[in-house]
Design an enzyme around this catalytic site. Sequence first.
Site, PDB file in Angstrom:
ATOM      1  N   GLU A 125     -51.969  -7.144  29.782  1.00 17.63           N
ATOM      2  CA  GLU A 125     -52.698  -6.738  30.995  1.00 17.63           C
ATOM      3  C   GLU A 125     -54.158  -7.078  30.797  1.00 17.63           C
ATOM      4  O   GLU A 125     -54.592  -7.327  29.675  1.00 17.63           O
ATOM      5  CB  GLU A 125     -52.607  -5.216  31.174  1.00 17.63           C
ATOM      6  N   LYS A 127     -58.012  -6.115  30.323  1.00 16.44           N
ATOM      7  CA  LYS A 127     -58.762  -4.943  29.872  1.00 16.44           C
ATOM      8  C   LYS A 127     -59.903  -4.776  30.856  1.00 16.44           C
ATOM      9  O   LYS A 127     -60.858  -5.562  30.874  1.00 16.44           O
ATOM     10  CB  LYS A 127     -59.291  -5.127  28.454  1.00 16.44           C
ATOM     11  N   ASP A 129     -63.142  -3.372  32.678  1.00 21.61           N
ATOM     12  CA  ASP A 129     -64.378  -2.810  32.136  1.00 21.61           C
ATOM     13  C   ASP A 129     -64.906  -1.748  33.100  1.00 21.61           C
ATOM     14  O   ASP A 129     -65.728  -2.018  33.959  1.00 21.61           O
ATOM     15  CB  ASP A 129     -65.398  -3.941  31.947  1.00 21.61           C
ATOM     16  N   TYR A 236     -52.835   1.975  34.376  1.00 19.05           N
ATOM     17  CA  TYR A 236     -52.218   1.201  33.302  1.00 19.05           C
ATOM     18  C   TYR A 236     -51.354   2.036  32.360  1.00 19.05           C
ATOM     19  O   TYR A 236     -50.816   1.520  31.392  1.00 19.05           O
ATOM     20  CB  TYR A 236     -53.272   0.443  32.486  1.00 19.05           C
ATOM     21  N   LYS A 324     -60.463  -8.822  22.617  1.00 23.92           N
ATOM     22  CA  LYS A 324     -61.717  -8.881  23.375  1.00 23.92           C
ATOM     23  C   LYS A 324     -62.169 -10.317  23.617  1.00 23.92           C
ATOM     24  O   LYS A 324     -61.996 -11.190  22.774  1.00 23.92           O
ATOM     25  CB  LYS A 324     -62.821  -8.143  22.591  1.00 23.92           C
ATOM     26  N   CYS A 418    -104.869  -8.289  29.969  1.00 24.65           N
ATOM     27  CA  CYS A 418    -103.801  -7.932  30.919  1.00 24.65           C
ATOM     28  C   CYS A 418    -103.738  -8.989  32.027  1.00 24.65           C
ATOM     29  O   CYS A 418    -104.762  -9.294  32.645  1.00 24.65           O
ATOM     30  CB  CYS A 418    -104.083  -6.551  31.507  1.00 24.65           C
ATOM     31  N   CYS A 421    -105.104  -7.129  35.418  1.00 22.97           N
ATOM     32  CA  CYS A 421    -106.457  -6.603  35.620  1.00 22.97           C
ATOM     33  C   CYS A 421    -107.454  -7.163  34.613  1.00 22.97           C
ATOM     34  O   CYS A 421    -108.641  -6.826  34.670  1.00 22.97           O
ATOM     35  CB  CYS A 421    -106.448  -5.084  35.560  1.00 22.97           C
ATOM     36  N   CYS A 436    -101.558  -2.226  28.436  1.00 30.16           N
ATOM     37  CA  CYS A 436    -102.811  -2.314  29.191  1.00 30.16           C
ATOM     38  C   CYS A 436    -103.264  -0.871  29.358  1.00 30.16           C
ATOM     39  O   CYS A 436    -102.515  -0.036  29.850  1.00 30.16           O
ATOM     40  CB  CYS A 436    -102.552  -2.945  30.558  1.00 30.16           C
ATOM     41  N   CYS A 441    -105.398  -0.259  36.582  1.00 26.73           N
ATOM     42  CA  CYS A 441    -104.728  -1.555  36.706  1.00 26.73           C
ATOM     43  C   CYS A 441    -103.773  -1.498  37.909  1.00 26.73           C
ATOM     44  O   CYS A 441    -102.916  -0.606  37.981  1.00 26.73           O
ATOM     45  CB  CYS A 441    -103.950  -1.855  35.428  1.00 26.73           C
TER      46      CYS A 441
HETATM   47  S1  IVH Z   1     -54.266   1.457  27.543  1.00 27.68           S
HETATM   48  C1  IVH Z   1     -53.462   4.343  24.289  1.00 27.68           C
HETATM   49  N1  IVH Z   1     -54.703  -0.521  29.202  1.00 27.68           N
HETATM   50  O1  IVH Z   1     -59.878   0.562  27.295  1.00 27.68           O
HETATM   51  C2  IVH Z   1     -53.817   3.245  25.159  1.00 27.68           C
HETATM   52  N2  IVH Z   1     -56.555   0.698  28.395  1.00 27.68           N
HETATM   53  O2  IVH Z   1     -60.705   1.219  24.338  1.00 27.68           O
HETATM   54  C3  IVH Z   1     -54.979   3.545  25.975  1.00 27.68           C
HETATM   55  N3  IVH Z   1     -58.705  -0.019  29.302  1.00 27.68           N
HETATM   56  O3  IVH Z   1     -60.313   3.992  27.238  1.00 27.68           O
HETATM   57  C4  IVH Z   1     -55.389   2.654  26.974  1.00 27.68           C
HETATM   58  N4  IVH Z   1     -57.919  -1.635  30.563  1.00 27.68           N
HETATM   59  O4  IVH Z   1     -60.214   2.957  29.518  1.00 27.68           O
HETATM   60  C5  IVH Z   1     -55.239   0.450  28.456  1.00 27.68           C
HETATM   61  N5  IVH Z   1     -54.945  -2.296  30.688  1.00 27.68           N
HETATM   62  C6  IVH Z   1     -55.484  -1.314  29.968  1.00 27.68           C
HETATM   63  C7  IVH Z   1     -56.877  -1.075  29.937  1.00 27.68           C
HETATM   64  C8  IVH Z   1     -57.367  -0.044  29.142  1.00 27.68           C
HETATM   65  C9  IVH Z   1     -59.019  -0.991  30.178  1.00 27.68           C
HETATM   66  C10 IVH Z   1     -59.694   0.865  28.648  1.00 27.68           C
HETATM   67  C11 IVH Z   1     -59.322   2.309  28.658  1.00 27.68           C
HETATM   68  C12 IVH Z   1     -59.555   2.836  27.270  1.00 27.68           C
HETATM   69  C13 IVH Z   1     -60.258   1.725  26.619  1.00 27.68           C
HETATM   70  C14 IVH Z   1     -59.779   1.651  25.188  1.00 27.68           C
END
Ligand code: IVH
Length: 684
Positions: A125, A127, A129, A236, A324, A418, A421, A436, A441
């Site tokens: 899936e 990740k 942010d 998720y 990551k 500056c 000024c 400054c 200013c």
């Molecule tokens: S699973 C035990 N799935 O990443 C498993 N987490 O560092 C827990 N996150 O706090 C999370 N996308 O907020 C999972 N597809 C995804 C995710 C996800 C983002 C975040 C989540 C968690 C952090 C973990």
Amino acid sequence: MSSEKDDLRRMRVLGAQLHQHNFRYHILDDPQISDAEYDRLLRELQQLEKHYPESIDPDSPSHKVGATWEPEDFVADRLPPVEHAVPMLSLENAMAPEELQEWLNRVRKGLELDDDAPDPPMTVEYKFDGVAVSILYEDGVLVQAATRGDGFTGEEVTSAVRTIRSVPGLLRGETPPTTIELRGEAILKTADFEALNAARGDDENLFANPRNAAAGTLRQLDPRIAAQRPLDVIIYGVGQQHGIDLRSQQDLFEMLPRWGFDATPFFRKASSGEELLSLYEDVLESRGELPFEIDGLVIKVDGAKLREKLGMRARSPRWAVALKFPPHQETTRLLDIQVQVGRTGALTPVAHLEPVQIGGVTVSRAGLHNPKEIERKGLMIGDTVVVQRAGDVIPQVVKPVESLRDGSEQEFHFPKTCPVCDEPVWYPEEEVIPHCQNLQCPDQIRGRIEHFAARRALDIDGLGEKLIDQLVSEGMVKTPSDLYRLETARVATLDRMAQKSAENLIAALEQTKQRPFARLLHALGIRHVGERVAELIVESQHDIDTLMSASVETLEQIDEVGPAIAASVTDFFSRESVRQEIESLRDAGLKMKAEGSARATDAEGPLSGLTVVITGTLPNLSRDEAKDVIIAAGGKVTASVSKSTDLLLAGDKAGSKLEKAEKLGVEVIDEDQLRQRISDAQAP
Ligand code: IVH
């Protein structure tokens, strides 16, 4: 015949449903059911409450009327704690493909797979942010939402989560499970984030990235403000579940659309390390085109049995890993380095870049922090530079690409005076940031006025950056108190102003005279004194005169005020120019005294001389009512527990304050005991 247990459950479901409908009706202005249907549910609840008066929820919608307050952009410092029935774990990170292979090897070992056995079934899936949230449904009704917090205890964000369109208030379908806790990420799409920041305008209020904006929105106390910000939640995972048995990601993702959630934006199965890597390459390539930020992929071993066998490490499951992505990087040209003057006189260099798209956002400026930083990176004007964005609005210049230099690049010399000024630049001891020192200013003046007028400070409606620019360059405003001497006729002559808009500005200034003292204190722009510290200071120093004569030692007694803040405050008020400005603001009619503070110190009563802190939800009194009761009895109410607290008035869901009080040996009482104390003392 229905059992008492069924009735009590029905009461709870009805309560939650009515809350949800109230909310849609009064706040979102988008009811889902007819008035007649609403009345039917309410009557059913009232009937049951008549039968079981001892089980009435103090917060029951049966004795509440609709929301009628004005929207207020107010972000909570602390929200009620919520304990997670199943801890919300985090994920182990794999920063590079090799680390992914190491994770997979550990998984194979954990599952006792032979060398020639295939890898276990896995899912992939995005990740996302954003901010992790847990959403609890009972009998299909959304009853609670919470943040992750420390993984064991989060904070309650139910009202903000109820405003999210992708989160159904009621699960669709005939037979919802008794309990299902869905977990996911609250995110703000990149375009919505940029629109939100554009609407916020001034630099101080900008959210650094979509994640911060999502976090700030969840903490919004006014659901109507939260409702204006288009958060999404992408589910998720599952926390606790009863009356259902979801055993794989596949199970979960199949159920979600049936319950009324959006389909998850990306879900693949994989059965080998090679497949994972090829998915990684594909997504890395296309992530810039996504409407939201992702910072990697999450790989999970699929299936409850396998997951159980693998188990947990301290804070993360062994069955999942976050692969990551490196931060977004691009190269562009460094056109110039300009030096900005902040309201405190700090001079900060800013890189001006040839505009470049990085991860869907156009970048043309990057902060360079201080002259040492430029030296360390060896930047020259005209260089081709690597620029990166890890979700932040103001991105970073990573390094010059020296191989592309052609000799036309110019060294950068930090100015000796500056740029605004022309006063000589001053390097405070032990600081890398040059200053400054000229309080006159123009850029400092502009910065101070902008801060004074900002929404979180005195919130002067209609006084934006452009108008401030004009007022300062015309010499009409040098200090905040000059604002209160402005005349309509003169303001009306300014560019893009007219009689009406000038009158509005004067009226808006008039309104600021009603703002609480703490807001004014924040607006003054004392170093280290933000919104919260200003409130804490005002709780102990009720008026400006007490505050101006307070010593460093007195100020350090205040919770969260350390030596640096205390010194900054006393230093600020020791300046003659500041004292004059305070007098001018006082003459203008601004509040320089905490509301109710006269009573707080003067009233004689059973609580005279006692400092009380309130925490949790009280059974009968609202916080404001409790505060009034305490003040009327001669007590003083402060926000946080410290050595000088005499009593903690604790209600339901009391959190860290209760812990702290217990640690410090502060006496803890409940609402009944408070009444007792007051009436005992008043008895003849
Ligand atoms: S699973 C035990 N799935 O990443 C498993 N987490 O560092 C827990 N996150 O706090 C999370 N996308 O907020 C999972 N597809 C995804 C995710 C996800 C983002 C975040 C989540 C968690 C952090 C973990």
